[in-house]
Each structure stands twice: as structure tokens, then as C-alpha cells.
Design a protein around this motif. Structure first.
Motif, mmCIF file in Angstrom:
data_model
loop_
_atom_site.group_PDB
_atom_site.id
_atom_site.type_symbol
_atom_site.label_atom_id
_atom_site.label_comp_id
_atom_site.label_asym_id
_atom_site.label_seq_id
_atom_site.Cartn_x
_atom_site.Cartn_y
_atom_site.Cartn_z
ATOM 1 N N MET A 1 42.120 84.991 65.427
ATOM 2 C CA MET A 1 41.049 85.721 64.656
ATOM 3 C C MET A 1 41.318 86.111 63.315
ATOM 4 O O MET A 1 42.278 86.379 63.108
ATOM 5 C CB MET A 1 40.918 87.114 65.529
ATOM 6 C CG MET A 1 39.638 87.796 65.073
ATOM 7 S SD MET A 1 39.481 89.395 66.030
ATOM 8 C CE MET A 1 39.259 88.837 67.414
ATOM 9 N N TYR A 58 32.493 90.573 67.040
ATOM 10 C CA TYR A 58 33.724 90.234 67.796
ATOM 11 C C TYR A 58 33.708 89.147 68.858
ATOM 12 O O TYR A 58 34.474 88.535 68.971
ATOM 13 C CB TYR A 58 33.749 91.615 68.722
ATOM 14 C CG TYR A 58 34.754 91.608 69.685
ATOM 15 C CD1 TYR A 58 36.156 92.173 69.210
ATOM 16 C CD2 TYR A 58 34.776 91.439 70.872
ATOM 17 C CE1 TYR A 58 37.375 92.153 70.003
ATOM 18 C CE2 TYR A 58 35.874 91.467 71.730
ATOM 19 C CZ TYR A 58 36.971 92.008 71.359
ATOM 20 O OH TYR A 58 38.031 91.984 72.168
ATOM 21 N N PHE A 59 32.394 89.052 69.475
ATOM 22 C CA PHE A 59 32.474 87.803 70.429
ATOM 23 C C PHE A 59 32.182 86.537 69.637
ATOM 24 O O PHE A 59 32.792 85.515 70.444
ATOM 25 C CB PHE A 59 31.116 87.992 71.404
ATOM 26 C CG PHE A 59 31.436 89.159 72.382
ATOM 27 C CD1 PHE A 59 32.326 88.938 73.414
ATOM 28 C CD2 PHE A 59 30.730 90.144 72.385
ATOM 29 C CE1 PHE A 59 32.539 89.774 74.419
ATOM 30 C CE2 PHE A 59 31.002 91.345 73.444
ATOM 31 C CZ PHE A 59 31.771 90.912 74.469
ATOM 32 N N ARG A 62 36.238 86.143 68.812
ATOM 33 C CA ARG A 62 37.180 86.003 70.046
ATOM 34 C C ARG A 62 36.946 84.974 70.829
ATOM 35 O O ARG A 62 37.882 84.126 71.371
ATOM 36 C CB ARG A 62 36.912 87.580 70.905
ATOM 37 C CG ARG A 62 38.021 87.576 71.929
ATOM 38 C CD ARG A 62 39.524 87.726 71.497
ATOM 39 N NE ARG A 62 39.828 88.650 70.523
ATOM 40 C CZ ARG A 62 40.421 89.953 70.985
ATOM 41 N NH1 ARG A 62 40.318 90.085 72.352
ATOM 42 N NH2 ARG A 62 40.935 90.875 69.990
ATOM 43 N N VAL A 65 31.376 82.122 70.588
ATOM 44 C CA VAL A 65 30.033 82.203 71.079
ATOM 45 C C VAL A 65 29.042 82.965 70.338
ATOM 46 O O VAL A 65 29.575 84.282 69.941
ATOM 47 C CB VAL A 65 29.794 82.405 72.623
ATOM 48 C CG1 VAL A 65 30.277 81.179 73.404
ATOM 49 C CG2 VAL A 65 30.252 83.581 72.995
ATOM 50 N N ILE B 2 42.193 96.430 66.531
ATOM 51 C CA ILE B 2 40.978 96.549 67.000
ATOM 52 C C ILE B 2 40.865 97.512 68.305
ATOM 53 O O ILE B 2 40.047 98.279 68.584
ATOM 54 C CB ILE B 2 40.170 95.056 67.488
ATOM 55 C CG1 ILE B 2 39.811 94.532 66.171
ATOM 56 C CG2 ILE B 2 39.053 95.542 68.459
ATOM 57 C CD1 ILE B 2 39.105 93.101 66.379
ATOM 58 N N MET B 53 33.227 95.304 74.846
ATOM 59 C CA MET B 53 34.144 94.648 73.730
ATOM 60 C C MET B 53 35.640 94.944 74.104
ATOM 61 O O MET B 53 36.438 93.979 73.993
ATOM 62 C CB MET B 53 34.121 95.360 72.507
ATOM 63 C CG MET B 53 32.977 94.800 71.423
ATOM 64 S SD MET B 53 33.134 95.501 69.810
ATOM 65 C CE MET B 53 32.019 96.705 69.807
ATOM 66 N N ASN B 56 36.239 92.173 76.852
ATOM 67 C CA ASN B 56 36.185 90.669 76.547
ATOM 68 C C ASN B 56 35.343 89.923 77.180
ATOM 69 O O ASN B 56 35.174 88.904 77.755
ATOM 70 C CB ASN B 56 37.373 89.811 76.689
ATOM 71 C CG ASN B 56 37.916 89.682 75.131
ATOM 72 O OD1 ASN B 56 37.317 89.389 74.226
ATOM 73 N ND2 ASN B 56 39.253 89.550 75.233
ATOM 74 N N ASP B 58 31.084 89.600 77.906
ATOM 75 C CA ASP B 58 29.698 89.766 77.504
ATOM 76 C C ASP B 58 28.543 89.971 78.651
ATOM 77 O O ASP B 58 27.275 90.072 78.206
ATOM 78 C CB ASP B 58 29.220 88.972 76.448
ATOM 79 C CG ASP B 58 29.086 87.585 77.049
ATOM 80 O OD1 ASP B 58 29.413 87.390 78.322
ATOM 81 O OD2 ASP B 58 28.519 86.439 76.275
#
Lengths: 135, 89
Positions: A1, A58-59, A62, A65, B2, B53, B56, B58
């Protein structure tokens, strides 16, 4: 990242949580009900928008996508927050008028003009598509 | 970095939920209680996004979206019931 994505996510997360906290603080601190509507409906919605933006970045950083669920949620919230605020203000005005509620030290909001009244108190007019005045 | 930010943010949202709860219990007007409930739903969505978040994962966004829709509909139904004494006329 990458470090830039990292810093952007941290700033957006802290900004969003701070705005949510400020909205709730306003809900507790402001003196009258009509003023208390301002904090949650604006600051908290903005804070959630920042959090959802942070989640998109973030997604992407990380997992690699692009997720658009968050955009859907923020769009939905930005559309519905003013509508619910309007409905709550209407409820409060009606309860003030029927005497079931007294406002705080700020008093009730002023009338719009000399002879006019708030639109929510007017009888439905005839001829409009959703009018219930005829029946 | 984070992780720390996520924990601080979760603490802020939890504090905001407690402030909302105080307003929900204290009142005094009925409008205040409806606003407090509406804000609690929005803060719960924020907490779900933070958990997503942190884990990890979604998949949490379906829950957040459902909560957003149900929260809006329940607020409008509550207001409508108080205004007109009925939800579907």
C-alpha cells in the motif's frame, strides 16, 4: 500500500469520525429542538460520506478492487437526510401548534410573513396531482 | 497507522452513540427523540463501515445498505404516524 493512500485513508477516517462526533455533540448542546435538527442532519451525514470515501480508497489499495457499494449508500443517505429532517420539523411544528410541546429558551420559529403561515399548515389545494382536497 | 486511526474513529463513534442515547432518553420534545433515533442509525452504519475496513471484508456493506434503507423508512413511518395517526391512509 502506497504511503499517499495510507495518509489519505487516515485523514478521511479521522475527519469522518470527528464530524459524526460533532453532530451528536450538537444534538446534545444546542438549546431548542429546531436547532438540534441541524447537527445530526448535516454534520453526521457529511462525516459518514467521508468514512465511505475512505472505505473506497482502502479496498482499492488493500485488495485492488473498486467497490461501489459505498457510493450507493452515500447517495442514498444524501438524498434521504433532508427528507427525514423536513418530516421531523413538520412533526415538531404541528406539536407546537397543538400545544403538546413547548420549545426551549429560543422559542418557536417565527412565522413566514404577516398573513401567511408555514406551508405544512395550509389545507391541500385543489387541482394538484396528489391533492386530497376533493374527497 | 490505519489500525490506530480505525480504533480512534470507533471510539469517537461510540461516544457519539452515547450522546445520542442521552438525548433519546432525556427528550424533552418528541422531535428530539426521533432525531436521536435517526442519528443512531447513521452512526451504526458508520460503525459497520469501520468494522468492514478493520476486518478487510467488503461483505459488511450489504448490512450497511439495508440499515440505511430501513432506518429512513422507519423514521418516515414514525413521523407520518404522529402527523396523521395512520401510516397508510
Amino acid at each position: 500500500m502506497s504511503i499517499i493512500a495510507d495518509i489519505t485513508i487516515v485523514v478521511l477516517v479521522l475527519l469522518g469520525a470527528g464530524f459524526a462526533l460533532i453532530g451528536s455533540w450538537g444534538l446534545v448542546r444546542l438549546p431548542s429542538t429546531m436547532e438540534r435538527l441541524h447537527g445530526p442532519t448535516k454534520a453526521t451525514t457529511l462525516g459518514l460520506g467521508a468514512l465511505l470515501l475512505a472505505s473506497i480508497i482502502y479496498f482499492q489499495a488493500r485488495l485492488g478492487v473498486w467497490t461501489v457499494h459505498e457510493l450507493l449508500i452515500s447517495l442514498f443517505l444524501f438524498i434521504t437526510a433532508p427528507i427525514s429532517a423536513n418530516m421531523i420539523a413538520k412533526v415538531h411544528l404541528h406539536r407546537l401548534r397543538t400545544g403538546r410541546e413547548t420549545d426551549g429558551i429560543a422559542g418557536p420559529p417565527p412565522r413566514p410573513s404577516e398573513e401567511g403561515d408555514w406551508a405544512s399548515f395550509e389545507a391541500p389545494r385543489q387541482g394538484t396531482p396528489a391533492s386530497t382536497a376533493d374527497n | 497507522m490505519i489500525d490506530i486511526a480505525l480504533h480512534i474513529a470507533a471510539g469517537c463513534i461510540a461516544l457519539a452513540l452515547l450522546l445520542n442515547m442521552w438525548r433519546l432518553l432525556h427528550g424533552p420534545a418528541l422531535g428530539d427523540r426521533i432525531v436521536a433515533l435517526d442519528t443512531m442509525v447513521i452512526n451504526a452504519i458508520a460503525l459497520i463501515v469501520l468494522i468492514g475496513m478493520n476486518d478487510n471484508n467488503d461483505t459488511y456493506f450489504e448490512a450497511a445498505l439495508l440499515l440505511a434503507m430501513v432506518g429512513f423508512v422507519s423514521t418516515i413511518a414514525f413521523c407520518k404516524f404522529i402527523l396523521r395517526g395512520d401510516i397508510v391512509e
